[in-house]
Write a protein that holds these residues in place. Structure first.
Motif, PDB file in Angstrom:
ATOM      1  N   ALA A 353      23.618  70.635  57.689  1.00 50.52           N
ATOM      2  CA  ALA A 353      24.889  69.903  55.981  1.00 50.52           C
ATOM      3  C   ALA A 353      24.051  69.104  55.037  1.00 50.52           C
ATOM      4  O   ALA A 353      23.335  69.315  54.136  1.00 50.52           O
ATOM      5  CB  ALA A 353      26.168  69.911  56.450  1.00 50.52           C
ATOM      6  N   PHE A 455      38.908  66.242  53.404  1.00 54.43           N
ATOM      7  CA  PHE A 455      37.614  67.174  53.315  1.00 54.43           C
ATOM      8  C   PHE A 455      37.593  67.944  54.693  1.00 54.43           C
ATOM      9  O   PHE A 455      37.200  67.427  55.758  1.00 54.43           O
ATOM     10  CB  PHE A 455      36.050  66.962  53.277  1.00 54.43           C
ATOM     11  N   ALA A 457      36.333  70.521  56.668  1.00 52.87           N
ATOM     12  CA  ALA A 457      35.474  71.952  57.162  1.00 52.87           C
ATOM     13  C   ALA A 457      34.781  72.058  58.017  1.00 52.87           C
ATOM     14  O   ALA A 457      35.048  71.240  59.138  1.00 52.87           O
ATOM     15  CB  ALA A 457      33.475  70.931  56.393  1.00 52.87           C
ATOM     16  N   ASN A 458      33.818  72.860  58.287  1.00 54.33           N
ATOM     17  CA  ASN A 458      33.691  73.746  59.699  1.00 54.33           C
ATOM     18  C   ASN A 458      33.166  73.793  60.235  1.00 54.33           C
ATOM     19  O   ASN A 458      32.631  74.357  61.072  1.00 54.33           O
ATOM     20  CB  ASN A 458      34.996  73.968  60.887  1.00 54.33           C
ATOM     21  N   GLU A 459      32.064  74.123  59.184  1.00 50.48           N
ATOM     22  CA  GLU A 459      30.772  75.123  58.930  1.00 50.48           C
ATOM     23  C   GLU A 459      30.404  73.909  57.842  1.00 50.48           C
ATOM     24  O   GLU A 459      29.795  73.617  57.084  1.00 50.48           O
ATOM     25  CB  GLU A 459      31.050  77.181  58.682  1.00 50.48           C
ATOM     26  N   ARG A 461      27.993  75.324  55.687  1.00 45.35           N
ATOM     27  CA  ARG A 461      28.270  75.638  54.160  1.00 45.35           C
ATOM     28  C   ARG A 461      29.604  74.112  53.500  1.00 45.35           C
ATOM     29  O   ARG A 461      29.112  73.550  52.307  1.00 45.35           O
ATOM     30  CB  ARG A 461      28.456  76.947  54.235  1.00 45.35           C
ATOM     31  N   THR A 462      30.636  74.599  54.217  1.00 45.68           N
ATOM     32  CA  THR A 462      31.735  73.579  54.009  1.00 45.68           C
ATOM     33  C   THR A 462      31.537  72.588  53.822  1.00 45.68           C
ATOM     34  O   THR A 462      31.605  71.619  53.315  1.00 45.68           O
ATOM     35  CB  THR A 462      33.185  73.576  54.917  1.00 45.68           C
ATOM     36  N   ILE A 463      30.919  71.402  54.755  1.00 44.91           N
ATOM     37  CA  ILE A 463      30.233  69.997  55.415  1.00 44.91           C
ATOM     38  C   ILE A 463      29.545  69.612  53.885  1.00 44.91           C
ATOM     39  O   ILE A 463      29.521  69.291  53.497  1.00 44.91           O
ATOM     40  CB  ILE A 463      29.903  69.751  56.512  1.00 44.91           C
ATOM     41  N   ALA A 465      29.373  71.379  50.590  1.00 47.12           N
ATOM     42  CA  ALA A 465      30.009  71.531  49.664  1.00 47.12           C
ATOM     43  C   ALA A 465      30.915  69.986  50.134  1.00 47.12           C
ATOM     44  O   ALA A 465      31.251  69.439  48.676  1.00 47.12           O
ATOM     45  CB  ALA A 465      30.833  72.732  49.952  1.00 47.12           C
ATOM     46  N   ALA A 466      31.894  69.725  51.242  1.00 53.16           N
ATOM     47  CA  ALA A 466      32.219  68.494  51.104  1.00 53.16           C
ATOM     48  C   ALA A 466      31.159  67.151  50.657  1.00 53.16           C
ATOM     49  O   ALA A 466      32.137  66.153  49.906  1.00 53.16           O
ATOM     50  CB  ALA A 466      32.709  68.297  52.592  1.00 53.16           C
ATOM     51  N   LYS A 469      30.544  66.602  47.144  1.00 52.44           N
ATOM     52  CA  LYS A 469      32.115  66.265  47.093  1.00 52.44           C
ATOM     53  C   LYS A 469      31.772  64.454  45.865  1.00 52.44           C
ATOM     54  O   LYS A 469      32.166  63.936  45.572  1.00 52.44           O
ATOM     55  CB  LYS A 469      33.353  67.200  46.902  1.00 52.44           C
TER      56      LYS A 469
END
Length: 516
Positions: A353, A455, A457-459, A461-463, A465-466, A469
């Motif tokens: 990430a 925040f 997250a577990n993948e 993409r989501t990490i 994104a966090a 932000k």
């Protein structure tokens, strides 16, 4: 639990004190990751006379020194730390904490609870000497320990020979009756009264070791109102026929579903516990799977001293992240290759990430702790991703060093494999820091009544994104950190942890013939 119900349960402790003529006495057995030590320390600050029996566990993270002392360098051997070689600046471990071989630790606590001060002092020094012998790196100490181990092995082999020859007919039931412990037949009857359609999990041979050691501990148990066993250590109270609470700290995640000795013992101990404390939000599902009576299960936040962290935050309000790149701190072990759910942290997802952000033009720096089974694999991955210049490795830190790092980074990175959280997350939240970690928000809502502000997250993409932000709001104008600190005070405070346990203890004692 509301503030009013917290106050009511804590007030019950005062009434119990008045009725007993002394504080409520609780024995905590087992101390993986200092969970029992931290819990007992908090309980002692709330009018409970709590002792810890830490038998045959010398790991550095199961010692009071690791939690409370100030030192310049930790002992080299994490499993057998020799604290006598370290300058602890005057720190002395509390005498309510007994770490030694089971028999020595029990004798000491028994003398402390019901003997003379002179005898307790003598046994304390004997116990300390035994611990020094086991942890010392001197040749004399090593020879002494080797001599003991040879003796233990010979006695064990002799007992095995007797058993294999069948000299002790029906040895399992006789082993129990000879020492006044519950037999397997007793346990089966109790199990059937609670789980009439499920087969009793433990084999007779699973109990052998506990019956053999029971004589060392059974007298000690009589000095306490409540026995609290961590992992499978509730078995001692179960064999004694005493009410007990079973404390889960990851114990229920996989163990009770494994067909081996430990798994079967864990299934039995938790299935027969008077109260079960579940401290990991994902393990509520395991409690359901085990068909534990929900009226006996208490979701309990991990014990930690939130007041100490609030004070540290207040005393160090000038500590803020430096201007410049996004500063990220990852204290978690580097452990991700085999995917073991009890160990894996998913560090690789975080590094990937970060690579996405750097490629997108976001400058960042990463501070990571130099430990874990997959440390070299992480370094190779970092090189492969082109992040070498962004990563700084540091050694394992003491608590205050760790908290300093939390405050001087924009975000704390925990783990991405378990939908639960432990010390890294709740300490960072208590310090008002933003945290990125895996979280099952539905389970968190069930556990706490309100999901923590972090925040999730577990993948990769989501990490990413966090991270984006946080990078877009480096000064936390959204007040995510402030909301996190407030959440800890409401849902994860030492006061609430004590009140939840007091409520369970009250019900346990009300269910016996001697309510307090």
């Amino acid at each position: 639990m509301t503030p009013e119900s917290e106050a009511a349960e804590l007030a019950w402790l005062d009434r119990a004190h008045q009725r007993l003529g002394r504080p409520l006495r609780v024995l905590h057995i087992g101390n993986i990751a200092n969970n029992a030590f931290n819990n007992a320390r908090i309980q002692r600050s709330h009018r409970i006379e709590a002792d810890v029996l830490c038998a045959d566990n010398y790991h550095i993270m199961a010692t009071p020194e690791w939690e409370e002392a100030q030192f310049d360098a930790a002992p080299e051997d994490a499993f057998f730390p020799d604290w006598s070689t370290i300058n602890l600046h005057g720190y002395q471990r509390p005498r309510w904490f007994a770490a030694a071989p089971l028999q020595d630790a029990c004798r000491y606590l028994e003398a402390r609870a019901g003997g003379t001060a002179t005898e307790a002092d003598r046994l304390w020094h004997r116990m300390e000497h035994e611990r020094h012998v086991r942890c010392s790196k001197s040749q004399i100490a090593k020879l002494g320990l080797l001599r003991r181990k040879i003796g233990w092995k010979l006695r064990h082999e002799q007992q095995e020979l007797i058993n294999n020859l069948g000299i002790l007919a029906d040895r399992h039931e006789r082993a129990a009756s000879a020492i006044g412990a519950r037999s397997r037949a007793d346990l089966i009857a109790l199990w059937q009264s609670r789980h009439n359609k499920k087969p009793f999990p433990a084999l007779a041979t699973d109990l052998d070791r506990y019956w053999q050691q029971y004589k060392s501990i059974h007298r000690l148990l009589g000095h306490y109102d409540i026995i609290q066993g961590y992992a499978q250590d509730g078995i001692w109270a179960l064999l004694a026929g005493k009410p007990y609470a079973a404390y889960e700290h990851g114990t229920l995640r996989q163990l009770p579903f494994e067909d081996n000795v430990v798994g079967r013992i864990v299934a039995m101990v938790y299935g027969l516990a008077d109260r079960v404390f579940v401290t990991n939000i994902d393990c509520l599902a395991s409690a359901d799977r085990l068909d534990l009576d929900t009226s006996r299960v208490t979701p309990l936040p991990h014990a930690f001293d939130d007041a100490k962290l609030r004070q540290f935050r207040a005393d160090n309000c000038a500590l803020v992240p430096a201007c410049g790149p996004l500063r990220l701190f990852m204290p978690a072990r580097q452990d991700w290759q085999d995917g073991d759910p009890n160990l894996a942290k998913g560090n690789d997802l975080f590094f990937r990430a970060c690579s996405l952000l750097v490629k997108g033009g976001t400058p960042l720096s990463i501070t990571a702790v130099n430990w874990g089974r997959d440390l070299e694999a992480s370094k190779a991955l970092i090189d492969e991703l082109g992040l070498t210049n962004q990563v700084t490795w540091v050694g394992p830190m003491q608590k205050t060093e760790l908290w300093h790092a939390y405050l001087t980074h924009h975000a704390v990175i925990d783990q991405f494999r378990l939908a639960a959280f432990g010390g890294v997350t709740f300490e960072a939240l208590a310090l008002g820091r933003r945290v990125i970690t895996a979280l099952d928000e539905t389970a968190a809502l069930r556990f706490f009544g309100e999901a923590p502000p972090l925040f999730a997250a577990n993948e990769t993409r989501t990490i990413a994104a966090a991270l984006a932000k946080i990078a877009a709001d480096p000064d936390d104008t959204a007040l995510m950190g402030a909301k996190a600190a407030i959440w800890i005070e409401r849902h994860h405070s030492a006061r609430r942890v004590t009140a939840l346990q007091a409520a369970a203890y009250r019900k346990m004692l009300d269910d016996t013939s001697h309510p307090v």
